[in-house]
Write a protein that holds these residues in place. Structure first.
Motif, PDB file in Angstrom:
ATOM      1  N   LEU A 150      46.083  27.091 -26.445  1.00  0.00           N
ATOM      2  CA  LEU A 150      45.532  27.591 -26.505  1.00  0.00           C
ATOM      3  C   LEU A 150      45.147  27.817 -25.324  1.00  0.00           C
ATOM      4  O   LEU A 150      44.335  26.991 -24.198  1.00  0.00           O
ATOM      5  CB  LEU A 150      43.868  26.884 -27.280  1.00  0.00           C
ATOM      6  N   GLU A 151      44.781  29.338 -25.307  1.00  0.00           N
ATOM      7  CA  GLU A 151      43.994  29.826 -23.624  1.00  0.00           C
ATOM      8  C   GLU A 151      42.349  29.509 -23.967  1.00  0.00           C
ATOM      9  O   GLU A 151      41.330  29.696 -24.773  1.00  0.00           O
ATOM     10  CB  GLU A 151      44.009  31.867 -23.841  1.00  0.00           C
ATOM     11  N   THR A 152      41.535  28.586 -22.994  1.00  0.00           N
ATOM     12  CA  THR A 152      40.763  28.415 -23.425  1.00  0.00           C
ATOM     13  C   THR A 152      39.316  28.598 -22.003  1.00  0.00           C
ATOM     14  O   THR A 152      39.951  28.505 -20.723  1.00  0.00           O
ATOM     15  CB  THR A 152      40.459  26.577 -22.991  1.00  0.00           C
ATOM     16  N   ARG A 153      38.516  29.640 -21.893  1.00  0.00           N
ATOM     17  CA  ARG A 153      37.485  30.146 -21.723  1.00  0.00           C
ATOM     18  C   ARG A 153      36.313  29.043 -21.572  1.00  0.00           C
ATOM     19  O   ARG A 153      35.382  29.174 -23.243  1.00  0.00           O
ATOM     20  CB  ARG A 153      37.438  31.288 -22.002  1.00  0.00           C
ATOM     21  N   VAL A 154      36.135  28.816 -20.783  1.00  0.00           N
ATOM     22  CA  VAL A 154      34.436  27.263 -20.593  1.00  0.00           C
ATOM     23  C   VAL A 154      33.247  28.069 -19.839  1.00  0.00           C
ATOM     24  O   VAL A 154      33.285  28.715 -19.485  1.00  0.00           O
ATOM     25  CB  VAL A 154      34.831  26.096 -19.712  1.00  0.00           C
ATOM     26  N   GLU A 155      31.781  28.408 -21.131  1.00  0.00           N
ATOM     27  CA  GLU A 155      30.808  28.555 -20.477  1.00  0.00           C
ATOM     28  C   GLU A 155      30.034  27.756 -21.412  1.00  0.00           C
ATOM     29  O   GLU A 155      30.097  26.362 -21.611  1.00  0.00           O
ATOM     30  CB  GLU A 155      30.713  29.431 -21.646  1.00  0.00           C
ATOM     31  N   PHE A 156      28.447  27.883 -20.239  1.00  0.00           N
ATOM     32  CA  PHE A 156      28.046  26.059 -20.571  1.00  0.00           C
ATOM     33  C   PHE A 156      26.109  26.811 -20.628  1.00  0.00           C
ATOM     34  O   PHE A 156      26.106  28.392 -20.355  1.00  0.00           O
ATOM     35  CB  PHE A 156      27.376  26.084 -18.923  1.00  0.00           C
ATOM     36  N   ILE A 157      25.911  26.636 -21.712  1.00  0.00           N
ATOM     37  CA  ILE A 157      24.630  26.538 -22.178  1.00  0.00           C
ATOM     38  C   ILE A 157      23.313  25.502 -21.960  1.00  0.00           C
ATOM     39  O   ILE A 157      24.227  24.135 -22.648  1.00  0.00           O
ATOM     40  CB  ILE A 157      24.758  26.632 -23.353  1.00  0.00           C
ATOM     41  N   ARG A 158      22.653  25.812 -21.512  1.00  0.00           N
ATOM     42  CA  ARG A 158      21.787  24.748 -20.636  1.00  0.00           C
ATOM     43  C   ARG A 158      20.481  23.683 -21.406  1.00  0.00           C
ATOM     44  O   ARG A 158      19.722  24.655 -22.287  1.00  0.00           O
ATOM     45  CB  ARG A 158      21.192  24.331 -19.362  1.00  0.00           C
ATOM     46  N   LEU A 159      20.589  22.972 -22.394  1.00  0.00           N
ATOM     47  CA  LEU A 159      19.801  21.982 -23.090  1.00  0.00           C
ATOM     48  C   LEU A 159      18.894  20.862 -22.339  1.00  0.00           C
ATOM     49  O   LEU A 159      19.251  20.060 -22.211  1.00  0.00           O
ATOM     50  CB  LEU A 159      20.233  22.055 -24.365  1.00  0.00           C
ATOM     51  N   LYS A 160      17.319  21.670 -22.328  1.00  0.00           N
ATOM     52  CA  LYS A 160      16.582  20.128 -22.535  1.00  0.00           C
ATOM     53  C   LYS A 160      16.022  19.807 -23.529  1.00  0.00           C
ATOM     54  O   LYS A 160      14.877  20.136 -24.063  1.00  0.00           O
ATOM     55  CB  LYS A 160      15.294  20.897 -21.570  1.00  0.00           C
ATOM     56  N   SER A 161      16.389  18.983 -24.468  1.00  0.00           N
ATOM     57  CA  SER A 161      15.954  18.087 -26.004  1.00  0.00           C
ATOM     58  C   SER A 161      14.991  17.288 -25.970  1.00  0.00           C
ATOM     59  O   SER A 161      14.466  16.695 -27.055  1.00  0.00           O
ATOM     60  CB  SER A 161      17.279  18.472 -26.845  1.00  0.00           C
ATOM     61  N   TYR A 162      14.958  16.016 -24.761  1.00  0.00           N
ATOM     62  CA  TYR A 162      14.289  14.989 -25.172  1.00  0.00           C
ATOM     63  C   TYR A 162      12.868  15.378 -24.324  1.00  0.00           C
ATOM     64  O   TYR A 162      13.398  15.294 -23.364  1.00  0.00           O
ATOM     65  CB  TYR A 162      15.174  13.945 -24.777  1.00  0.00           C
TER      66      TYR A 162
END
Length: 305
Positions: A150-162
């Motif tokens: 699988l060709e895999t592209r990685v992106e990041f999402i930053r959450l602050k949930s606590y």
């Protein structure tokens, strides 16, 4: 024989009964396997044919390994960990090796489900980065050793949930809201922990507005909380009681990310690292209300692996 064998197993976790039966029958010869497919009067089968292997695997993906409510974890003396956390954690809840092995199994599920599709992995930061790194690496290894790369592209999402140990409720997006690069793509959201499910629901609602081809969610940990939507996650590592855990990149006010094992924070640790609000007063705790907030920052970090 089945019941006696199961009664003598001592495990810190339980499996859905259909999965337990699957692993048990694997110990028999093919002849015994066929004979045991239906056992009149057995409580595991309830006078019916047992689940097919496909249904068993589905249960393994959707619920994962179930940690019992009364599981107290392993003694800290049995493991190595940063010495400065000695009094800040109560126990090792899930050892690092168990986490890694379960991640390898989830990677197999993902490779089988996505088939020949290229996937965009959305890693939920900060807590999800360790899980995401290990999961993507397992996917790559499986691809190199098979014809399902699988060709895999990685992106990041930053959450602050606590804030301290309280999960937030509202969803506020700061920064770019444009996820148009997801259009027509097969998307895998990788999250370390799903608590109330409100955060994930809001994130999924936002993601689908960009018309991806498919969206699936991999959660390392899913808490057993009231009214949680079990359909939010497609791949689950462990189902755990409603306890606040740290380690393996999961934090308490930015501390404990350097723990390899998943551990339960102690009362001393909570008090020691409790975050103060802008007014100088303690923030929300288990029995104290507070202003809940959530911040999502989206950033493209890396192209095809």
């Amino acid at each position: 024989m089945l019941l006696n064998f199961r009664a003598h197993l001592v495990l810190p976790f339980s499996l859905p009964k259909e999965l337990f039966f699957f692993f048990f029958v694997c110990m028999f010869s093919p002849k015994e396997h066929k004979r045991c497919r239906s056992i009149p009067g057995n409580s595991l089968t309830s006078h019916r044919t047992i689940f097919t292997l496909r249904e068993m695997e589905h249960a393994g993906k959707k619920r994962g390994i179930v940690i019992k409510d009364d599981w107290t974890g392993y003694s800290l003396d049995l493991f190595t960990y940063p010495e400065h956390y000695r009094h800040d954690i109560d126990n090792v809840y899930i050892p690092h090796g168990v986490v890694v092995n379960r991640t390898e199994r989830l990677a197999r599920y993902i490779v089988e489900d996505f088939a020949d599709d290229n996937i965009v992995v959305l890693c939920v930061l900060k807590g999800g980065y360790e899980f995401c790194v290990d999961l993507v690496e397992c996917i790559k290894v499986l691809g190199r050793n098979s014809n399902k790369y699988l060709e895999t592209r990685v992106e990041f999402i930053r959450l602050k949930s606590y804030l301290n140990d309280q999960s937030t409720e509202d969803l506020h997006i700061i920064g770019s809201r444009d996820l148009s690069f997801l259009r027509g793509k097969s998307v895998l959201i990788v999250e370390a922990i799903v608590d109330t499910g409100k955060t994930m629901k809001a994130l999924l609602k936002h993601v689908v507005t960009f018309q991806p081809k498919m969206v699936k969610v991999a959660g390392l940990l899913v808490k057993r909380t009231p009214n949680v939507d079990e359909n939010l996650t497609d791949y689950v590592g462990f189902e755990i009681p409603n306890r606040f855990v740290v380690g393996y990149a999961l934090d308490y006010n930015e501390y404990f990310r350097d723990l390899n094992h998943i551990c339960v924070i102690s009362k001393i640790g909570k008090q020691k690292y409790k975050k103060l609000t802008h007014e100088g007063e303690s923030g929300a705790d288990e029995d104290v209300g507070g202003r809940w907030r959530e911040i999502i920052q989206v950033g493209i970090v890396q192209g095809p692996l």
